[in-house]
Design an enzyme around this catalytic site. Structure first.
Site, PDB file in Angstrom:
ATOM      1  N   CYS A 186      28.241  22.938 -38.551  1.00 27.26           N
ATOM      2  CA  CYS A 186      29.653  23.177 -38.871  1.00 27.26           C
ATOM      3  C   CYS A 186      30.107  22.212 -39.972  1.00 27.26           C
ATOM      4  CB  CYS A 186      30.500  22.993 -37.618  1.00 27.26           C
ATOM      5  SG  CYS A 186      30.695  21.266 -37.118  1.00 27.26           S
ATOM      6  N   CYS A 194      29.890  18.422 -39.056  1.00 29.24           N
ATOM      7  CA  CYS A 194      28.528  17.894 -39.027  1.00 29.24           C
ATOM      8  C   CYS A 194      27.945  17.777 -40.433  1.00 29.24           C
ATOM      9  CB  CYS A 194      27.657  18.759 -38.138  1.00 29.24           C
ATOM     10  SG  CYS A 194      28.133  18.630 -36.384  1.00 29.24           S
ATOM     11  N   GLU A 212      24.187  17.337 -33.840  1.00 26.28           N
ATOM     12  CA  GLU A 212      23.881  16.632 -35.092  1.00 26.28           C
ATOM     13  C   GLU A 212      24.461  15.222 -35.084  1.00 26.28           C
ATOM     14  OE1 GLU A 212      24.777  21.015 -36.261  1.00 26.28           O
ATOM     15  OE2 GLU A 212      25.379  19.601 -34.707  1.00 26.28           O
TER      16      GLU A 212
END
Length: 144
Positions: free
Chosen positions: A76, A79, A48
């Site tokens: 996560c 990100c 990302e």
């Protein structure tokens, strides 16, 4: 999502955890990336983040309103934080991540009202191919 899956496969072939991401605006790819923390010696080089950096270089900006990020694994917290700051509008992800996912898997960072921007999220898109790439990668790693 098909492009993100191809990027994930490329990451796996490079020995990286197989995650791919594609940032799209008005049906055009504006940024893309695959996991590369090992190759780049950079713990923040998740797919990302790599896609956001690519979009920034292509578009000459750090904000991406009106964009959708397609990613093979639920993002996560790091990100999701970057996606919030980048003003990405929507995340579409494949496989859920119940341990570290920040879009409902482990936490719900994407729509926390304390943030000045929230992300729309759709999960489970092409989840089985995304999960298969991950399972295959980790099975092979365990066998070594």
């Amino acid at each position: 999502m098909e492009r993100a899956l191809r990027l994930a496969q490329q990451a796996a072939e490079a020995g990286e955890v197989p995650v791919g991401a594609v940032l799209v605006r008005q049906a055009a790819i504006v940024g893309e990336g695959a996991n590369a923390p090992i190759e780049r010696n950079d713990p923040s080089a998740h797919a990302e983040i790599v896609a956001l950096r690519d979009a920034g270089a292509r578009l000459g900006t750090y904000r991406f309103p009106g964009t959708t990020l397609y990613v093979t694994l639920e993002p996560c917290p790091m990100c999701v934080g970057a996606l919030i700051h980048a003003r990405v509008e929507r995340i579409i992800y494949g496989a859920a991540d119940p341990k570290t996912g920040a879009c409902g898997g482990a936490t719900r960072q994407h729509d926390d009202p304390s943030h000045n921007h929230q992300l729309s999220v759709t999960g489970g898109v092409m989840a089985e191919p995304a999960a298969t790439i991950l399972r295959t990668f980790f099975r092979a790693r365990r066998e070594r």
